[in-house]
Scaffold this motif. Structure first.
Motif, PDB file in Angstrom:
ATOM      1  N   GLN B 138       2.455  -3.187 -32.947  1.00  0.00           N
ATOM      2  CA  GLN B 138       2.623  -4.607 -32.596  1.00  0.00           C
ATOM      3  C   GLN B 138       4.094  -4.981 -32.488  1.00  0.00           C
ATOM      4  O   GLN B 138       4.434  -6.064 -32.053  1.00  0.00           O
ATOM      5  CB  GLN B 138       1.983  -5.494 -33.680  1.00  0.00           C
ATOM      6  CG  GLN B 138       0.476  -5.477 -33.702  1.00  0.00           C
ATOM      7  CD  GLN B 138      -0.138  -6.357 -32.628  1.00  0.00           C
ATOM      8  OE1 GLN B 138       0.550  -6.792 -31.701  1.00  0.00           O
ATOM      9  NE2 GLN B 138      -1.426  -6.605 -32.718  1.00  0.00           N
ATOM     10  N   PHE B 139       4.966  -4.082 -32.953  1.00  0.00           N
ATOM     11  CA  PHE B 139       6.393  -4.389 -32.950  1.00  0.00           C
ATOM     12  C   PHE B 139       7.126  -3.378 -32.086  1.00  0.00           C
ATOM     13  O   PHE B 139       6.936  -2.171 -32.251  1.00  0.00           O
ATOM     14  CB  PHE B 139       6.929  -4.380 -34.379  1.00  0.00           C
ATOM     15  CG  PHE B 139       6.293  -5.418 -35.249  1.00  0.00           C
ATOM     16  CD1 PHE B 139       6.816  -6.695 -35.325  1.00  0.00           C
ATOM     17  CD2 PHE B 139       5.146  -5.123 -35.958  1.00  0.00           C
ATOM     18  CE1 PHE B 139       6.210  -7.662 -36.119  1.00  0.00           C
ATOM     19  CE2 PHE B 139       4.532  -6.086 -36.761  1.00  0.00           C
ATOM     20  CZ  PHE B 139       5.070  -7.357 -36.837  1.00  0.00           C
ATOM     21  N   GLY B 140       7.944  -3.859 -31.163  1.00  0.00           N
ATOM     22  CA  GLY B 140       8.615  -2.965 -30.232  1.00  0.00           C
ATOM     23  C   GLY B 140      10.120  -3.060 -30.293  1.00  0.00           C
ATOM     24  O   GLY B 140      10.702  -3.412 -31.322  1.00  0.00           O
ATOM     25  N   THR B 142      12.250  -5.080 -29.092  1.00  0.00           N
ATOM     26  CA  THR B 142      12.811  -6.391 -29.450  1.00  0.00           C
ATOM     27  C   THR B 142      11.682  -7.218 -30.067  1.00  0.00           C
ATOM     28  O   THR B 142      10.520  -6.829 -29.978  1.00  0.00           O
ATOM     29  CB  THR B 142      13.353  -7.165 -28.224  1.00  0.00           C
ATOM     30  OG1 THR B 142      12.247  -7.451 -27.359  1.00  0.00           O
ATOM     31  CG2 THR B 142      14.401  -6.390 -27.460  1.00  0.00           C
ATOM     32  N   ALA B 143      12.064  -8.348 -30.663  1.00  0.00           N
ATOM     33  CA  ALA B 143      11.075  -9.185 -31.366  1.00  0.00           C
ATOM     34  C   ALA B 143       9.906  -9.585 -30.467  1.00  0.00           C
ATOM     35  O   ALA B 143       8.790  -9.756 -30.938  1.00  0.00           O
ATOM     36  CB  ALA B 143      11.757 -10.431 -31.914  1.00  0.00           C
ATOM     37  N   LEU B 147       4.550  -2.173 -28.490  1.00  0.00           N
ATOM     38  CA  LEU B 147       4.631  -0.856 -27.854  1.00  0.00           C
ATOM     39  C   LEU B 147       3.236  -0.338 -27.508  1.00  0.00           C
ATOM     40  O   LEU B 147       2.360  -0.272 -28.363  1.00  0.00           O
ATOM     41  CB  LEU B 147       5.341   0.114 -28.806  1.00  0.00           C
ATOM     42  CG  LEU B 147       5.678   1.485 -28.235  1.00  0.00           C
ATOM     43  CD1 LEU B 147       6.705   1.374 -27.117  1.00  0.00           C
ATOM     44  CD2 LEU B 147       6.219   2.394 -29.344  1.00  0.00           C
TER      45      LEU B 147
END
Ligand code: ZN
Lengths: 252, 163
Positions: B138-140, B142-143, B147
């Motif tokens: 859920q986190f790539g 940038t904020a 991914l």
């Protein structure tokens, strides 16, 4: 105590908890178990620090003495911080971090849901904004708790131990004092007992799904409302404040 | 003031996002309002994420863009309400994102499953258009991104996640 004084303290409680948890999460940078988690945890750190900035800036505006977000973050001592005892717990292993974050994020999720309709305009806007970010944090930690709890024997034992050991710091989240009494009357703050019952439900739902056991409430640590902390906060602050203290007014 | 509100808006609307230079701060929905006062121009912006490090850059770019047009006295106002949402992103911006290799946010804002993702959302691969994709995190990078990986062309890709 005036309403304004109470509100400054309330902003510091929320802002300090975000700041300290953000600093803790930033310690994971380059130490994550896998690249994706390294990135996830530093993203979460960034969200918390962003949330802290809004609250600390607002505290300075309310105070009217020209203190900035940086003054609050870098120029206060340990006893002047009001963050939750949970947020300052050390990262430990990955499971310890996930458990701490889950318990804190579930609190933030229900707090911000409630504060979205606060009578203080900025608190309401901050809550509505932060709620979107915290929802991702809650889901991230909840999914990991299920994966670890319902995983191998080793992961299950480890994460159950993490929960058992940190449990005595959860009671502090729901403590209230005369700041709350005053602000609840003004429609600005929310009664923590309301948050507690929602938090209980969320925690029970996730632990059940993860096949983990909720510890029984016994002795609960206390103190953060008075600026009393565990021995870990001083060390965290020393690292966080080193640069601005060693090189006052340094600029990028 | 030698400029109208519309002219100033146009100068600012062209400023690109520093991290995703194919879209502008107008298309992103960060630029909220321009107000001309006798002594100054007030520009209202809203952050995408509270901790978005690009916000400072947006502010510097806005001040620079106006300075280049001879406008020196600029006040930046940051508003938090209504909270920024990916639903404000224009259709044109969504297309540009896809061409750039970032899957645009699926409309309808956030995933409704608070505790666990519902998994019902279909995110198309921006390279081969396949719908057979998997959420990796859920986190790539940038904020604002998650991914994903495409199960057909096997390439990883960024997804501009909904908030
Ligand atoms: Zn593909």
């Amino acid at each position: 105590m005036t309403t304004k004084e109470a509100l400054i303290n309330y902003c510091l409680r929320i802002g300090d908890t975000s700041l300290i948890l953000g600093q803790r999460m930033s310690e994971w940078c380059s130490n994550g178990p896998v690249l994706e988690e390294d990135i996830a945890m530093t993203n979460i750190a960034l969200d918390h620090i962003g949330q802290a900035r809004t609250m600390l800036t607002y505290a300075g505006v309310l105070e009217g003495k020209g203190r900035t977000e940086d003054d609050f973050a870098y120029k206060r001592n340990e006893r002047e911080f009001y963050n939750s005892l949970l947020s300052e717990r050390p990262n430990g292993h990955f499971g310890d971090t996930v458990v701490r974050n889950f318990l804190q994020s579930a609190y933030f999720y229900h707090l911000y849901t409630a504060l979205s309709s606060s009578k203080d305009e900025l608190i309401a806007a901050h809550a509505a904004k932060s709620l979107k970010e915290v929802t991702y944090h809650l889901r991230h930690s909840a999914e990991w708790i299920v994966r670890l709890g319902d995983g191998t024997d080793e992961s299950k034992n480890k994460v159950q131990t993490s929960i058992n050991e940190i449990w005595e710091y959860t009671g502090n989240l729901f403590e209230m004092n005369d700041v709350d009494t005053l602000l609840i009357k003004e429609g600005i703050a929310i009664n923590q007992t309301e948050i507690k019952s929602k938090w209980d439900k969320t925690v029970d739902e996730v632990l059940e799904r993860a096949k983990l056991i909720r510890p029984t409430d016994a002795y609960m640590q206390t103190g953060s409302l008075k600026g009393m902390h565990s021995e870990y906060l001083g060390h965290l602050i020393a690292e966080m404040q080193f640069l601005p203290r060693a090189y006052p007014d340094a600029k990028w | 003031m030698n400029y109208t509100k519309e002219q100033i808006w146009k100068f600012l609307a062209e400023i690109p996002d520093p991290e995703i230079p194919v879209i502008t701060i107008e298309e992103l929905g960060v630029l909220r309002d321009v107000e001309i006062q006798p002594e100054k121009v007030i520009v209202t912006i809203t952050p995408t994420y509270t901790g978005c490090p690009a916000m400072k850059l947006f502010e510097d770019e806005i001040i620079l863009a106006l300075k280049n047009k001879g406008i020196e006295n600029v006040e930046l106002k940051m508003v938090y309400s209504p909270a920024w949402t990916t639903d404000w992103m224009t259709e044109k911006a969504r297309e540009k994102l896809t061409q750039y290799g970032i899957a645009p946010p699926v409309k309808g804002t956030q995933d409704k499953g608070v505790l666990f993702s519902s998994g019902s959302k279909v995110v198309k691969c921006p390279r081969c258009n396949s719908e057979n994709t998997t959420l990796k995190s859920q986190f790539g990078s940038t904020a604002c991104k998650a991914l994903y990986r495409c199960n057909d062309c096997l390439e990883p890709f960024d997804y501009f996640k909904c908030i």
